[in-house]
Write a protein that holds these residues in place. Sequence first.
Motif, PDB file in Angstrom:
ATOM      1  N   LEU A 297     -82.881  60.361  28.920  1.00  0.00           N
ATOM      2  CA  LEU A 297     -81.819  60.805  29.823  1.00  0.00           C
ATOM      3  C   LEU A 297     -81.402  62.242  29.542  1.00  0.00           C
ATOM      4  CD1 LEU A 297     -79.625  57.585  29.695  1.00  0.00           C
ATOM      5  CD2 LEU A 297     -81.477  58.132  31.278  1.00  0.00           C
ATOM      6  N   SER A 298     -80.813  62.862  30.551  1.00  0.00           N
ATOM      7  CA  SER A 298     -80.298  64.223  30.452  1.00  0.00           C
ATOM      8  C   SER A 298     -78.880  64.221  31.009  1.00  0.00           C
ATOM      9  CB  SER A 298     -81.180  65.175  31.262  1.00  0.00           C
ATOM     10  OG  SER A 298     -81.021  64.912  32.655  1.00  0.00           O
ATOM     11  N   PRO A 299     -78.140  65.327  30.856  1.00  0.00           N
ATOM     12  CA  PRO A 299     -76.785  65.383  31.424  1.00  0.00           C
ATOM     13  C   PRO A 299     -76.734  65.060  32.907  1.00  0.00           C
ATOM     14  CG  PRO A 299     -77.102  67.197  29.906  1.00  0.00           C
ATOM     15  CD  PRO A 299     -78.444  66.531  30.052  1.00  0.00           C
ATOM     16  N   GLY A 300     -77.836  65.323  33.618  1.00  0.00           N
ATOM     17  CA  GLY A 300     -77.867  65.007  35.041  1.00  0.00           C
ATOM     18  C   GLY A 300     -77.831  63.517  35.333  1.00  0.00           C
ATOM     19  N   ASP A 301     -78.073  62.695  34.314  1.00  0.00           N
ATOM     20  CA  ASP A 301     -78.042  61.240  34.484  1.00  0.00           C
ATOM     21  C   ASP A 301     -76.668  60.643  34.203  1.00  0.00           C
ATOM     22  OD1 ASP A 301     -80.889  60.675  35.057  1.00  0.00           O
ATOM     23  OD2 ASP A 301     -81.207  61.475  33.038  1.00  0.00           O
ATOM     24  N   LEU A 302     -75.722  61.468  33.787  1.00  0.00           N
ATOM     25  CA  LEU A 302     -74.404  60.946  33.418  1.00  0.00           C
ATOM     26  C   LEU A 302     -73.723  60.246  34.594  1.00  0.00           C
ATOM     27  CD1 LEU A 302     -72.051  60.589  31.485  1.00  0.00           C
ATOM     28  CD2 LEU A 302     -71.317  62.922  32.043  1.00  0.00           C
ATOM     29  N   ARG A 303     -73.769  60.860  35.752  1.00  0.00           N
ATOM     30  CA  ARG A 303     -73.120  60.248  36.915  1.00  0.00           C
ATOM     31  C   ARG A 303     -73.773  58.913  37.263  1.00  0.00           C
ATOM     32  NH1 ARG A 303     -69.678  61.154  40.929  1.00  0.00           N
ATOM     33  NH2 ARG A 303     -70.090  60.287  42.990  1.00  0.00           N
ATOM     34  N   GLU A 304     -75.113  58.849  37.174  1.00  0.00           N
ATOM     35  CA  GLU A 304     -75.816  57.592  37.452  1.00  0.00           C
ATOM     36  C   GLU A 304     -75.376  56.508  36.477  1.00  0.00           C
ATOM     37  OE1 GLU A 304     -78.408  55.131  39.547  1.00  0.00           O
ATOM     38  OE2 GLU A 304     -78.129  57.268  39.960  1.00  0.00           O
ATOM     39  N   ALA A 305     -75.298  56.858  35.199  1.00  0.00           N
ATOM     40  CA  ALA A 305     -74.873  55.886  34.190  1.00  0.00           C
ATOM     41  C   ALA A 305     -73.468  55.383  34.470  1.00  0.00           C
ATOM     42  CB  ALA A 305     -74.945  56.517  32.798  1.00  0.00           C
ATOM     43  N   ARG A 306     -72.572  56.293  34.878  1.00  0.00           N
ATOM     44  CA  ARG A 306     -71.191  55.893  35.174  1.00  0.00           C
ATOM     45  C   ARG A 306     -71.134  54.996  36.416  1.00  0.00           C
ATOM     46  NH1 ARG A 306     -67.214  55.792  32.489  1.00  0.00           N
ATOM     47  NH2 ARG A 306     -65.754  56.846  33.866  1.00  0.00           N
ATOM     48  N   GLN A 307     -71.893  55.363  37.450  1.00  0.00           N
ATOM     49  CA  GLN A 307     -71.890  54.560  38.671  1.00  0.00           C
ATOM     50  C   GLN A 307     -72.477  53.172  38.432  1.00  0.00           C
ATOM     51  OE1 GLN A 307     -70.466  55.301  41.619  1.00  0.00           O
ATOM     52  NE2 GLN A 307     -69.709  57.202  40.718  1.00  0.00           N
ATOM     53  N   ARG A 308     -73.340  53.055  37.433  1.00  0.00           N
ATOM     54  CA  ARG A 308     -73.945  51.763  37.091  1.00  0.00           C
ATOM     55  C   ARG A 308     -73.086  50.951  36.133  1.00  0.00           C
ATOM     56  NH1 ARG A 308     -78.715  50.456  40.093  1.00  0.00           N
ATOM     57  NH2 ARG A 308     -79.649  52.436  40.726  1.00  0.00           N
ATOM     58  N   GLY A 309     -71.894  51.454  35.825  1.00  0.00           N
ATOM     59  CA  GLY A 309     -70.966  50.703  34.985  1.00  0.00           C
ATOM     60  C   GLY A 309     -70.954  51.105  33.527  1.00  0.00           C
ATOM     61  N   GLY A 310     -71.783  52.084  33.146  1.00  0.00           N
ATOM     62  CA  GLY A 310     -71.859  52.492  31.756  1.00  0.00           C
ATOM     63  C   GLY A 310     -70.725  53.411  31.338  1.00  0.00           C
ATOM     64  N   GLN A 311     -70.515  53.492  30.026  1.00  0.00           N
ATOM     65  CA  GLN A 311     -69.537  54.442  29.485  1.00  0.00           C
ATOM     66  C   GLN A 311     -70.011  55.868  29.672  1.00  0.00           C
ATOM     67  OE1 GLN A 311     -66.557  54.033  28.183  1.00  0.00           O
ATOM     68  NE2 GLN A 311     -66.209  56.066  27.357  1.00  0.00           N
ATOM     69  N   GLY A 312     -71.332  56.060  29.575  1.00  0.00           N
ATOM     70  CA  GLY A 312     -71.919  57.384  29.685  1.00  0.00           C
ATOM     71  C   GLY A 312     -73.341  57.346  29.162  1.00  0.00           C
ATOM     72  N   ILE A 313     -73.787  58.460  28.571  1.00  0.00           N
ATOM     73  CA  ILE A 313     -75.154  58.544  28.063  1.00  0.00           C
ATOM     74  C   ILE A 313     -75.142  58.885  26.580  1.00  0.00           C
ATOM     75  CG2 ILE A 313     -76.123  59.190  30.298  1.00  0.00           C
ATOM     76  CD1 ILE A 313     -76.250  62.089  29.264  1.00  0.00           C
ATOM     77  N   ALA A 314     -76.176  58.431  25.891  1.00  0.00           N
ATOM     78  CA  ALA A 314     -76.386  58.768  24.487  1.00  0.00           C
ATOM     79  C   ALA A 314     -77.765  59.388  24.360  1.00  0.00           C
ATOM     80  CB  ALA A 314     -76.285  57.518  23.614  1.00  0.00           C
ATOM     81  N   GLY A 315     -77.898  60.351  23.465  1.00  0.00           N
ATOM     82  CA  GLY A 315     -79.211  60.940  23.306  1.00  0.00           C
ATOM     83  C   GLY A 315     -79.214  62.158  22.411  1.00  0.00           C
ATOM     84  N   ILE A 316     -80.404  62.727  22.275  1.00  0.00           N
ATOM     85  CA  ILE A 316     -80.644  63.866  21.390  1.00  0.00           C
ATOM     86  C   ILE A 316     -80.841  65.153  22.178  1.00  0.00           C
ATOM     87  CG2 ILE A 316     -82.215  64.807  19.640  1.00  0.00           C
ATOM     88  CD1 ILE A 316     -82.961  61.879  18.956  1.00  0.00           C
ATOM     89  N   ARG A 317     -81.693  65.097  23.191  1.00  0.00           N
ATOM     90  CA  ARG A 317     -82.163  66.328  23.832  1.00  0.00           C
ATOM     91  C   ARG A 317     -81.074  67.114  24.534  1.00  0.00           C
ATOM     92  NH1 ARG A 317     -86.843  64.977  27.729  1.00  0.00           N
ATOM     93  NH2 ARG A 317     -85.553  63.148  28.101  1.00  0.00           N
ATOM     94  N   PHE A 318     -80.004  66.466  25.002  1.00  0.00           N
ATOM     95  CA  PHE A 318     -79.010  67.208  25.774  1.00  0.00           C
ATOM     96  C   PHE A 318     -78.129  68.104  24.902  1.00  0.00           C
ATOM     97  CE2 PHE A 318     -76.862  63.011  25.154  1.00  0.00           C
ATOM     98  CZ  PHE A 318     -75.707  63.426  24.504  1.00  0.00           C
ATOM     99  N   TRP A 319     -78.302  68.041  23.569  1.00  0.00           N
ATOM    100  CA  TRP A 319     -77.462  68.927  22.740  1.00  0.00           C
ATOM    101  C   TRP A 319     -78.170  69.428  21.494  1.00  0.00           C
ATOM    102  CZ3 TRP A 319     -74.934  68.268  17.818  1.00  0.00           C
ATOM    103  CH2 TRP A 319     -75.364  67.135  17.110  1.00  0.00           C
ATOM    104  N   TRP A 320     -79.221  68.731  21.041  1.00  0.00           N
ATOM    105  CA  TRP A 320     -79.863  69.086  19.774  1.00  0.00           C
ATOM    106  C   TRP A 320     -80.841  70.247  19.965  1.00  0.00           C
ATOM    107  CZ3 TRP A 320     -78.408  67.901  15.096  1.00  0.00           C
ATOM    108  CH2 TRP A 320     -79.288  68.035  14.021  1.00  0.00           C
ATOM    109  N   PRO A 321     -80.760  71.295  19.144  1.00  0.00           N
ATOM    110  CA  PRO A 321     -81.676  72.440  19.287  1.00  0.00           C
ATOM    111  C   PRO A 321     -83.123  72.005  19.152  1.00  0.00           C
ATOM    112  CG  PRO A 321     -79.881  72.939  17.769  1.00  0.00           C
ATOM    113  CD  PRO A 321     -79.811  71.467  18.037  1.00  0.00           C
ATOM    114  N   GLN A 322     -83.976  72.524  20.028  1.00  0.00           N
ATOM    115  CA  GLN A 322     -85.386  72.167  20.002  1.00  0.00           C
ATOM    116  C   GLN A 322     -86.126  73.042  18.999  1.00  0.00           C
ATOM    117  OE1 GLN A 322     -86.533  69.443  21.884  1.00  0.00           O
ATOM    118  NE2 GLN A 322     -84.297  69.313  22.071  1.00  0.00           N
ATOM    119  N   SER A 323     -86.934  72.408  18.165  1.00  0.00           N
ATOM    120  CA  SER A 323     -87.685  73.151  17.148  1.00  0.00           C
ATOM    121  C   SER A 323     -88.742  74.015  17.809  1.00  0.00           C
ATOM    122  CB  SER A 323     -88.344  72.183  16.182  1.00  0.00           C
ATOM    123  OG  SER A 323     -87.393  71.398  15.522  1.00  0.00           O
TER     124      SER A 323
END
Length: 323
Positions: A297-323
Amino acid sequence: MSARETPVKEVHVAVAVIVRDGRVLIARRPDHVHQGGLLEFPGGKVEPGETVQAALVREIAEETGLHVPAGSLEPVIGIRHDYGDKRVFLDVWETSAAEGEARGCEGQPVEWLTSEQLRDEDFPAANRPIIRALRLPRQLAITGSENGLEPALAHLQEGLSAARPPLVLLRAPALSPLAYRELAANALPVCEKTGATLIVHGGPEVFRAIPGAHGLHLPWREAAKLSARPVPEDVWLGVSCHDRQEIDHATAIGADYVTLGPVQPTESHPGAPTLGWSVFADLVSEAVLPVFALGGLSPGDLREARQRGGQGIAGIRFWWPQS
């Protein structure tokens, strides 16, 4: 069920989280009603043929005198709860666009409180997940896998500076237990400087070994061993889940939230089975605690997760620096 028994009908209740200047509007239930004397969020029964949004607009106006644009309402969480004498479905929605000055139109006291002032014991039992959902952010930031202490700390500092996530799950599977404890000890003051809350990852012994940690996230293999909550009530407890049975077990041991996935294909596990949004939504609809969508998932999926009843999204790529 015997022929004489009448099935208990589930009552659909619309619940409003009305936010203004960082505070939430709370009322006190009249002493003579169900769960009387306890605090509550405004709302009421959804009438036949009425949408939950229409019910909220009506109930908020009747109870508080506030006008809420229906389009401003966003889903927070859905909770099914059996009180024994009554079964309810709390359909919780949030708005920060209420207009007017709040008052207790039915004689009930009303006040604005921060989420940190909301105590479980002051509310009906079914409200516990709502309080958790209000305190949790929309994104759970998970650290990437690093092979050493120094690169992990450097990436943590970079990620915190750029994204400033409020909640960080320190996951470092490549490190030895000793190196992980050293990383956590160094990560705590780094997180505190940016206001981030740090949750450690592993079994209960990991939490006990890291003074100052603000919570514990259990991999499923660790959660499966437990029959009770392994950490104090005043810290976070999360569990990695993949199906309904695992979510039910996480609930039984007192988890505050779960991650659920993988929802989408991931680079780290190409070809692995995924849930998809439809299954994710079905599982969330039966959960009684906040659920973060995880996997590809990416930040663009946050709205989808919320509309589907989720609290939000969890993950690495949307904030962790890429090596």
